[in-house]
Design an enzyme around this catalytic site. Structure first.
Site, PDB file in Angstrom:
ATOM      1  CD  GLU A  29      -2.757   1.470   0.220  1.00  0.00           C
ATOM      2  OE1 GLU A  29      -2.826   0.688  -0.719  1.00  0.00           O
ATOM      3  OE2 GLU A  29      -3.375   2.549   0.242  1.00  0.00           O
ATOM      4  CD  GLU A  82      -3.150   5.256  -5.790  1.00  0.00           C
ATOM      5  OE1 GLU A  82      -4.245   4.912  -6.226  1.00  0.00           O
ATOM      6  OE2 GLU A  82      -2.945   5.413  -4.568  1.00  0.00           O
TER       7      GLU A  82
HETATM    8  C1  G6P Z   1      -9.204   3.274  -8.123  1.00  0.00           C
HETATM    9  C2  G6P Z   1      -8.828   4.246  -7.026  1.00  0.00           C
HETATM   10  C3  G6P Z   1      -8.159   3.511  -5.880  1.00  0.00           C
HETATM   11  C4  G6P Z   1      -9.043   2.371  -5.392  1.00  0.00           C
HETATM   12  C5  G6P Z   1      -9.452   1.432  -6.527  1.00  0.00           C
HETATM   13  C6  G6P Z   1     -10.516   0.450  -6.078  1.00  0.00           C
HETATM   14  O1  G6P Z   1      -8.060   2.796  -8.737  1.00  0.00           O
HETATM   15  O2  G6P Z   1      -7.970   5.254  -7.543  1.00  0.00           O
HETATM   16  O3  G6P Z   1      -7.908   4.406  -4.812  1.00  0.00           O
HETATM   17  O4  G6P Z   1      -8.353   1.640  -4.421  1.00  0.00           O
HETATM   18  O5  G6P Z   1      -9.995   2.201  -7.599  1.00  0.00           O
HETATM   19  O6  G6P Z   1     -11.669   1.171  -5.745  1.00  0.00           O
HETATM   20  P1  G6P Z   1     -12.805   0.692  -4.781  1.00  0.00           P
HETATM   21  O7  G6P Z   1     -13.824   1.802  -4.809  1.00  0.00           O
HETATM   22  O8  G6P Z   1     -13.359  -0.574  -5.364  1.00  0.00           O
HETATM   23  O9  G6P Z   1     -12.240   0.469  -3.435  1.00  0.00           O
END
Ligand code: G6P
Length: 610
Positions: free
Chosen positions: A483, A490
């Protein structure tokens, strides 16, 4: 991805639509546009780049009128350009769209053969032309939209204006999210709740295959086949202030600092200290169900996937149940083995990530029970799941997830304790220790946050130029290392790798030299000695070590070039504290470099494309 908004009422639409788009910008931000119905019919303004460019264009032009739609884009078909920006217009029709039309090439060819001229490279423009063709054939707006959508395969949430029916916005959805908001004298729509919070808390989530006609005094709902529907509005408890920056330089920083509160809200009412148990009636599993589970499959993407790895370790250790984690995108379509004896836990902050949604659906169709862990009440994944166990982190706006990750960890640990108690694999003593410890975690994080920010920003001064960074951890610290690396990539665009510390010698060690900082997570847990050895190995290759250490661990700190201290916790709780300096490290590097922390390039918060 992309964000859409709409308004029908008596007030001027443009400021309301712009305000809504501002709150949805996290969903995409490479171009934006508005269509407003005024006295001269529908007028459009579009601009490439961030919303401020659209605001500038609007300042020059102005769009009077009280009915309108807006869009902020994350390009899928066609590069970011004004011509590809939404709304797309065909004859009297203007459309904004979030999603992907899969059969767009075939429909484009058909429309071109019918004499329609398409001016953009987008799949969305096709929807506008299909609806135009149907209105030309004499159909009213709703019928024209219904007939057009029958031809469309793929994911969409659309909002449509027609010059022929000036006091209406018509919305429809399949797979992509859409929320309707109702206030006195005005009706709104948006891709997500925060866009509507300043105007109303009374909302309705459109379901797949539904269409709604929004007018100033409310809306009518029906299926795409024309069956009228009626559903009660839902009252959303989030306040508009929760979705503001509240004096912080960035949403991400605010959300990192909100983590103690997000955790407290998520734990509230669920920790039963007297019974050394977790109270989660919403999980929807009986004691017998809990005993019968043969395996848990954890499905997620991105940051949520990292939370599931910690979840897997907790489930195995505390509930003695075999558990696997799967990237939702890899689980899909490969004929993974899943069946009635499996419990699938789909973890998603937004509750809308298409890969997680579709993977969980696939598992459900094969007989598995699906439990959703999501932060957005009523979103798609909880709606399709058999039961939902919500996190209560409040709205998360920064694209890089922080407080929702923290809340996901809490739910996964609470669920593991709950399951362990039902399966009699965790004794009262340990359950009680973990529950007591978990209840204290918000305080342990909170008291160190300001000091950690200061310490990390000082360290970053010396390392912000590093082009590669390695994050190492073992056991529960391994997913936190993943993470930490993801956060850094990111938002600061620095190449980073998260690695299981024991694996370093199988590859990454070849990359180490004095220019590669190695961030090592070393809580005082059962892996401490082995992680210390891995640190020595990295030091021997001249790498600079930044340690995330327990407060007062002078022995570990002596092995580090620089270190940050975290508060002491039970070893099973260490992820809650060790991840915080990593989030702050990524934040400080990005802030130092001046990148766009809350809206990093090419990313979007809610990924509704496969
Ligand atoms: C995108 C976001 C991330 C997130 C991922 C999964 O890539 O930028 O921050 O972890 O989606 O999203 P979720 O809403 O399913 O947790």
């Amino acid at each position: 991805m992309c964000g859409i908004v709409g308004h029908v009422g008596d007030e001027q639409a443009t400021p309301i639509l712009l305000d809504g788009l501002r709150r949805l910008e996290y969903r995409g931000y490479d171009s934006a546009g508005l269509a407003v119905h005024g006295s001269n019919g529908i007028q459009i303004v579009r601009a490439v780049g961030k919303l401020r460019n659209l605001e500038k264009a609007l300042a020059a032009k102005g769009l009077p009128g009280t009915v309108g739609i807006g869009h902020t884009r994350w390009a899928t078909h066609g590069r970011p350009s004004e011509v590809n920006a939404h709304p797309h217009v065909a004859g009297p029709i203007a459309v904004v769209h979030n999603g992907i039309i899969e059969n767009h090439l075939e429909l484009r060819a058909e429309l071109e053969a019918n004499g329609f001229t398409l001016s953009s490279d987008t799949d969305t423009e096709i929807i506008a032309h299909l609806i135009h063709r149907e209105t030309r054939a004499g159909h009213d707006m709703v019928t024209a939209i219904r007939r057009s959508l029958e031809r469309v395969d793929g994911a969409y949430a659309i909002a449509v204006l027609s010059e022929k029916e000036p006091r209406r916005v018509v919305v429809a959805k399949s797979a992509s999210p859409l929320v309707i908001g109702v206030a006195k004298g005005a009706t709104y729509c948006a891709s997500d709740i925060p866009a509507l919070l300043p105007y109303t808390n009374e909302m309705l989530f459109l379901e797949d295959g539904e269409i709604a006609v929004l007018e100033a005094d409310g809306f009518t709902l029906s299926t795409l086949q024309g069956t009228p529907l009626s559903r009660r509005l839902r009252r959303i408890s989030w306040s508009p202030v929760m979705a503001e920056r509240a004096g912080y330089k960035h949403f991400m920083l605010k959300e990192i600092f909100e983590q103690p509160r997000a955790l407290e809200d998520t734990l509230r009412g669920r920790l039963d200290r007297e019974l050394a148990d977790v109270s989660t009636p919403e999980i929807g599993l009986s004691e017998d169900d809990a005993k019968r589970i043969q395996r848990v499959i954890l499905l997620a993407c991105g940051t949520s996937h990292h939370a599931t790895i910690a979840g897997r370790y907790w489930l195995e250790e505390l509930a003695k149940v075999p558990a696997i984690t799967e990237l939702a995108s890899e689980f899909r379509g490969r004929d993974a083995v899943v069946g009635e004896s499996d419990l699938v836990i789909a973890v998603s902050q937004s509750g809308e990530t298409i890969d997680t949604l579709m993977a969980a659906k696939e598992a459900k169709e094969r007989g598995a029970k699906v439990l959703a862990i999501a932060n957005v009440n009523g979103s798609a994944i909880p709606r399709m799941a058999d039961a939902s166990f919500y996190t209560h982190a409040g709205p998360e706006i920064g694209v890089a997830s922080t407080k929702c990750f923290m809340a996901q960890l809490a739910n996964l640990l609470m669920f593991s304790i709950w399951l362990g108690r039902r399966r009699e694999t965790i004794d009262e003593g340990l359950a009680s220790e973990l529950i007591e410890g978990l209840a204290r975690v918000p305080h342990v994080i909170e008291e160190r946050l300001p000091g950690t920010l200061e310490a990390v920003s000082e360290i970053v001064q010396d390392f912000s130029e590093a082009r590669d960074v390695l994050f190492l951890g073992r056991g529960l610290s391994y997913p936190m290392a993943l993470e930490g690396a993801l956060k850094l990539k990111e938002i600061s665009y620095v190449h980073a790798e998260g690695y299981a510390a024991g694996e370093m010698k199988h590859g990454p060690i070849a990359l180490l030299d004095a220019h590669v900082p190695v961030i090592v997570l070393m809580p005082q847990d059962r892996h401490y000695e082995r992680v210390s050895s891995n640190m020595q190995e990295a030091r021997a290759r001249a790498a600079k070590i930044i340690g995330v250490t327990t407060a007062g661990d002078t022995q570990g700190q002596a092995l580090c070039d620089r270190f940050v201290e975290v508060g002491p916790t039970h070893e099973a709780l260490s992820p809650f504290v060790t991840v915080v300096p990593l989030q702050l490290y990524a934040y400080c590097v990005a802030d130092h470099k001046g990148t766009d922390v809350d809206q990093p390039r090419n990313l979007a918060k809610t990924v509704t494309v496969e």
